[in-house]
Motif scaffolding. Structure first.
Motif, PDB file in Angstrom:
ATOM      1  N   ASP A   1       0.842  -1.191   0.000  1.00 46.16           N
ATOM      2  CA  ASP A   1       0.000   0.000   0.000  1.00 46.16           C
ATOM      3  C   ASP A   1       0.882   1.248   0.000  1.00 46.16           C
ATOM      4  O   ASP A   1       2.123   1.167   0.090  1.00 46.16           O
ATOM      5  CB  ASP A   1      -0.977  -0.014   1.179  1.00 46.16           C
ATOM      6  CG  ASP A   1      -0.307   0.220   2.530  1.00 46.16           C
ATOM      7  OD1 ASP A   1       0.947   0.354   2.578  1.00 46.16           O
ATOM      8  OD2 ASP A   1      -1.033   0.263   3.545  1.00 46.16           O
ATOM      9  N   ALA A   2       0.252   2.408  -0.096  1.00 43.73           N
ATOM     10  CA  ALA A   2       1.012   3.665  -0.215  1.00 43.73           C
ATOM     11  C   ALA A   2       1.869   3.927   1.017  1.00 43.73           C
ATOM     12  O   ALA A   2       2.992   4.451   0.914  1.00 43.73           O
ATOM     13  CB  ALA A   2       0.034   4.823  -0.439  1.00 43.73           C
ATOM     14  N   ASP A   3       1.372   3.581   2.189  1.00 42.64           N
ATOM     15  CA  ASP A   3       2.140   3.813   3.417  1.00 42.64           C
ATOM     16  C   ASP A   3       3.421   2.980   3.435  1.00 42.64           C
ATOM     17  O   ASP A   3       4.482   3.468   3.845  1.00 42.64           O
ATOM     18  CB  ASP A   3       1.291   3.471   4.643  1.00 42.64           C
ATOM     19  CG  ASP A   3       0.168   4.468   4.874  1.00 42.64           C
ATOM     20  OD1 ASP A   3       0.279   5.592   4.356  1.00 42.64           O
ATOM     21  OD2 ASP A   3      -0.804   4.118   5.565  1.00 42.64           O
ATOM     22  N   LEU A   4       3.320   1.751   2.990  1.00 42.17           N
ATOM     23  CA  LEU A   4       4.513   0.896   2.975  1.00 42.17           C
ATOM     24  C   LEU A   4       5.513   1.394   1.939  1.00 42.17           C
ATOM     25  O   LEU A   4       6.721   1.417   2.187  1.00 42.17           O
ATOM     26  CB  LEU A   4       4.123  -0.555   2.694  1.00 42.17           C
ATOM     27  CG  LEU A   4       5.277  -1.570   2.747  1.00 42.17           C
ATOM     28  CD1 LEU A   4       5.995  -1.505   4.093  1.00 42.17           C
ATOM     29  CD2 LEU A   4       4.752  -2.986   2.496  1.00 42.17           C
ATOM     30  N   TRP A   5       5.011   1.813   0.775  1.00 40.37           N
ATOM     31  CA  TRP A   5       5.911   2.367  -0.237  1.00 40.37           C
ATOM     32  C   TRP A   5       6.625   3.621   0.288  1.00 40.37           C
ATOM     33  O   TRP A   5       7.809   3.832   0.019  1.00 40.37           O
ATOM     34  CB  TRP A   5       5.125   2.725  -1.503  1.00 40.37           C
ATOM     35  CG  TRP A   5       5.136   1.650  -2.546  1.00 40.37           C
ATOM     36  CD1 TRP A   5       4.089   0.920  -3.009  1.00 40.37           C
ATOM     37  CD2 TRP A   5       6.293   1.200  -3.263  1.00 40.37           C
ATOM     38  NE1 TRP A   5       4.498   0.029  -3.964  1.00 40.37           N
ATOM     39  CE2 TRP A   5       5.859   0.185  -4.149  1.00 40.37           C
ATOM     40  CE3 TRP A   5       7.640   1.537  -3.255  1.00 40.37           C
ATOM     41  CZ2 TRP A   5       6.714  -0.491  -5.001  1.00 40.37           C
ATOM     42  CZ3 TRP A   5       8.507   0.867  -4.104  1.00 40.37           C
ATOM     43  CH2 TRP A   5       8.057  -0.134  -4.969  1.00 40.37           C
ATOM     44  N   SER A   6       5.900   4.435   1.038  1.00 41.34           N
ATOM     45  CA  SER A   6       6.511   5.635   1.605  1.00 41.34           C
ATOM     46  C   SER A   6       7.643   5.274   2.560  1.00 41.34           C
ATOM     47  O   SER A   6       8.724   5.886   2.538  1.00 41.34           O
ATOM     48  CB  SER A   6       5.448   6.463   2.331  1.00 41.34           C
ATOM     49  OG  SER A   6       6.015   7.605   2.948  1.00 41.34           O
ATOM     50  N   LEU A   7       7.404   4.260   3.380  1.00 41.10           N
ATOM     51  CA  LEU A   7       8.441   3.811   4.322  1.00 41.10           C
ATOM     52  C   LEU A   7       9.634   3.224   3.578  1.00 41.10           C
ATOM     53  O   LEU A   7      10.793   3.438   3.966  1.00 41.10           O
ATOM     54  CB  LEU A   7       7.853   2.784   5.292  1.00 41.10           C
ATOM     55  CG  LEU A   7       6.812   3.306   6.292  1.00 41.10           C
ATOM     56  CD1 LEU A   7       6.205   2.147   7.079  1.00 41.10           C
ATOM     57  CD2 LEU A   7       7.446   4.312   7.240  1.00 41.10           C
ATOM     58  N   ILE A   8       9.373   2.460   2.522  1.00 40.62           N
ATOM     59  CA  ILE A   8      10.460   1.869   1.741  1.00 40.62           C
ATOM     60  C   ILE A   8      11.289   2.956   1.075  1.00 40.62           C
ATOM     61  O   ILE A   8      12.530   2.878   1.051  1.00 40.62           O
ATOM     62  CB  ILE A   8       9.890   0.889   0.691  1.00 40.62           C
ATOM     63  CG1 ILE A   8       9.311  -0.345   1.384  1.00 40.62           C
ATOM     64  CG2 ILE A   8      10.964   0.479  -0.310  1.00 40.62           C
ATOM     65  CD1 ILE A   8       8.571  -1.283   0.454  1.00 40.62           C
ATOM     66  N   PHE A   9      10.619   3.978   0.564  1.00 45.62           N
ATOM     67  CA  PHE A   9      11.375   5.068  -0.086  1.00 45.62           C
ATOM     68  C   PHE A   9      12.269   5.778   0.930  1.00 45.62           C
ATOM     69  O   PHE A   9      13.444   6.042   0.653  1.00 45.62           O
ATOM     70  CB  PHE A   9      10.419   6.065  -0.731  1.00 45.62           C
ATOM     71  CG  PHE A   9      11.132   7.194  -1.426  1.00 45.62           C
ATOM     72  CD1 PHE A   9      11.675   7.016  -2.690  1.00 45.62           C
ATOM     73  CD2 PHE A   9      11.287   8.418  -0.798  1.00 45.62           C
ATOM     74  CE1 PHE A   9      12.353   8.051  -3.331  1.00 45.62           C
ATOM     75  CE2 PHE A   9      11.968   9.460  -1.430  1.00 45.62           C
ATOM     76  CZ  PHE A   9      12.497   9.272  -2.694  1.00 45.62           C
ATOM     77  N   LYS A  10      11.718   6.063   2.105  1.00 51.00           N
ATOM     78  CA  LYS A  10      12.490   6.797   3.115  1.00 51.00           C
ATOM     79  C   LYS A  10      13.598   5.942   3.738  1.00 51.00           C
ATOM     80  O   LYS A  10      14.698   6.438   4.001  1.00 51.00           O
ATOM     81  CB  LYS A  10      11.554   7.290   4.219  1.00 51.00           C
ATOM     82  CG  LYS A  10      10.566   8.352   3.769  1.00 51.00           C
ATOM     83  CD  LYS A  10       9.618   8.737   4.901  1.00 51.00           C
ATOM     84  CE  LYS A  10       8.592   9.766   4.441  1.00 51.00           C
ATOM     85  NZ  LYS A  10       7.631  10.102   5.534  1.00 51.00           N
ATOM     86  N   GLY A  11      13.273   4.668   3.985  1.00 52.95           N
ATOM     87  CA  GLY A  11      14.224   3.844   4.726  1.00 52.95           C
ATOM     88  C   GLY A  11      15.157   3.003   3.891  1.00 52.95           C
ATOM     89  O   GLY A  11      16.195   2.538   4.383  1.00 52.95           O
ATOM     90  N   VAL A  12      14.819   2.786   2.598  1.00 51.15           N
ATOM     91  CA  VAL A  12      15.633   1.905   1.755  1.00 51.15           C
ATOM     92  C   VAL A  12      16.174   2.638   0.528  1.00 51.15           C
ATOM     93  O   VAL A  12      17.387   2.654   0.293  1.00 51.15           O
ATOM     94  CB  VAL A  12      14.807   0.673   1.301  1.00 51.15           C
ATOM     95  CG1 VAL A  12      15.664  -0.236   0.401  1.00 51.15           C
ATOM     96  CG2 VAL A  12      14.296  -0.105   2.505  1.00 51.15           C
ATOM     97  N   LEU A  13      15.297   3.235  -0.248  1.00 47.77           N
ATOM     98  CA  LEU A  13      15.720   3.813  -1.525  1.00 47.77           C
ATOM     99  C   LEU A  13      16.435   5.146  -1.363  1.00 47.77           C
ATOM    100  O   LEU A  13      17.481   5.378  -1.981  1.00 47.77           O
ATOM    101  CB  LEU A  13      14.501   3.986  -2.439  1.00 47.77           C
ATOM    102  CG  LEU A  13      13.779   2.675  -2.803  1.00 47.77           C
ATOM    103  CD1 LEU A  13      12.566   2.971  -3.671  1.00 47.77           C
ATOM    104  CD2 LEU A  13      14.727   1.723  -3.516  1.00 47.77           C
ATOM    105  N   SER A  14      15.887   6.042  -0.553  1.00 45.04           N
ATOM    106  CA  SER A  14      16.506   7.359  -0.388  1.00 45.04           C
ATOM    107  C   SER A  14      17.944   7.273   0.124  1.00 45.04           C
ATOM    108  O   SER A  14      18.820   7.984  -0.403  1.00 45.04           O
ATOM    109  CB  SER A  14      15.654   8.214   0.550  1.00 45.04           C
ATOM    110  OG  SER A  14      16.216   9.500   0.698  1.00 45.04           O
TER     111      SER A  14
END
Length: 449
Positions: free
Chosen positions: A420-433
């Motif tokens: 979901d969007a919340d998990l994607w947001s966490l992945i972007f902040k914690g993994v991709l960024s």
């Protein structure tokens, strides 16, 4: 309230060693090349004796004869006074050892006092500092009496004590085992490891309730000692012996392991940093055994196995091992995770590294949100996988970087539709960024926000 337990236990130890010498069975209480697990756990007053089934002791547990300091002459203590021997033999084990066999009926305070005294005297025995005169001067021996009683007291009390009482008992006894594992003599260390492994197998048969960590606490002395062995430069043979015992424990108790997996993978993960290639490879083979035999069916091993694989993915000495670990993380681990939450069966070779990636039959869940950023379990299970793959991008080896990038974005592309969007947001902040932050810093790029 004024009993000197140290003196009492020391006296009982000397009496029992004297009895063993008089009967010509010193291998029970004096470590020698004749000492085995079967003889150590045997009771003289019983033909079917061991509380830990002697059948679990393999011939490989028999000590070698090369260590002259420990494997001393069996006849050394046989020159004892005949009248003293006769008096000693008139007593029965049950009469002498009533204190230990009935320790579970004592108050917790008295039991802890006895445990403390056993550890203090036991350490001296393992160091050969408790001596018996044999008419030819005092010579050191590694006595096993207190080690034997510590095992028996632990076994009898773990069955009946409350959780709080058992925690206090094990806090008292665990330090003894930690120091025994680090004994300066390798033969003593390995023998104590074997004894501890058999006791651990008994403890692991007890059911552990959810959110309790008694198994991990029980195994912590071995985990900490193994790490200390690496830090203090103990021989690779000693560390390999620990790994063999850990493998034996896993094979015997995998179905009952809960929090114990964390301690076991603490040991296996520490092996990933071993500069000795043979020891490191032994540890990784153990990891592969767990992945192939237990990972899919045992939910308790999931996160701890990923931690162990992540440690091997950072291995600096073997690119092939690091690549294989990454493949397991991006392949088998992802498939099992998705399979459990979607109830989709694994098809094909579901646990064969990255080759299996994409074989999970999830077509019926296409476009369905399975993982949410508001679910702590989803976060706790996905992030170790994604972070382990992302960390590979900062490795100096091009092959590791390429494999990590391939697996990370393949996983996100294939299974991202289930986030979901919340998990994607966490992945972007914690993994991709953080990945792009590292690139900007390494290239010296300054981007204005």
């Amino acid at each position: 309230d004024f009993l000197d337990w140290k003196s009492i236990i020391s006296a009982i130890s000397i009496l029992q060693v004297s009895r063993a010498c008089a009967m010509g069975s010193t291998e029970r209480l004096i470590l020698s090349k004749h000492t085995t697990m079967a003889s150590f756990f045997a009771k003289k007053d019983s033909t079917n004796s061991s509380f830990l089934d002697a059948s679990t002791a393999s011939p490989s547990l028999r000590l070698g004869s090369g260590d002259e300091e420990v494997a001393t002459n069996r006849g050394k203590y046989l020159a004892i006074d005949a009248s003293a021997a006769e008096a000693a033999l008139e007593l029965h084990d049950a009469e002498i050892e009533f204190l230990f066999s009935e320790s579970h009926n004592l108050s917790i305070v008295r039991c802890l006092e006895i445990c403390k005294a056993l550890t203090l005297i036991g350490e001296k025995e393992l160091q050969g500092k408790l001596l018996l005169p044999d008419g030819q001067g005092d010579r050191p021996n590694t006595n096993l009496f207190c080690l034997q009683k510590i095992v028996e007291v632990a076994k009898s009390n773990m069955e009946v004590r409350t959780r709080r009482e058992w925690t206090l008992i094990w806090e008292t006894l665990s330090g003894f085992f930690y120091r025994a594992f680090l004994h300066e003599n390798e033969v003593v260390s390995e023998f104590c490891t074997d004894v501890f492994t058999l006791l651990s197998k008994f403890f692991m048969m007890k059911e552990e309730l959810e959110n309790y960590h008694y198994q991990r606490a029980f195994l912590r002395p071995l985990e900490n000692a193994y790490i200390a062995m690496g830090n203090t430069g103990k021989s690779s043979a000693r560390r390999k012996h620990v790994l063999l015992q850990i493998l034996s424990l896993i094979k015997s108790c995998a179905a009952n392991l809960r929090s114990g997996w964390k301690a076991l993978f603490g040991i296996i993960g520490a092996t990933a940093e071993d500069r000795n290639e043979s020891t490191m490879n032994s540890g990784f083979r153990m990891t592969e055994t767990v992945m192939e035999s237990y990972f899919q069916d045992n939910p308790y091993v999931f996160l701890d196995a990923i931690d162990g694989l992540a440690a091997y993915s950072r291995n600096p000495t073997s690119t092939s091992v690091a690549m294989a670990a990454l493949s397991y993380i991006g392949g088998a681990c992802v498939e099992v995770l998705v399979s459990r939450w979607s109830s989709a069966p694994l098809t094909g070779a579901g646990l064969t590294k990255s080759k299996s990636l994409g074989r999970t039959n999830s077509s019926e869940y296409k476009g369905v949100t399975l993982f949410s950023g508001s679910d702590e379990k989803h976060i706790a299970q996905w992030f170790p996988i994604l972070i382990a793959l992302a960390n590979g991008l900062s490795d100096d080896r091009p092959a590791i970087q390429a494999e990590s990038k391939l697996l990370l974005f393949r996983v996100l592309n294939k299974y991202g539709e289930h986030f979901d969007a919340d998990l994607w947001s966490l992945i972007f902040k914690g993994v991709l960024s953080p990945i792009f932050d590292d690139i900007r810093h390494s290239k010296g790029i300054n981007i204005e926000k």
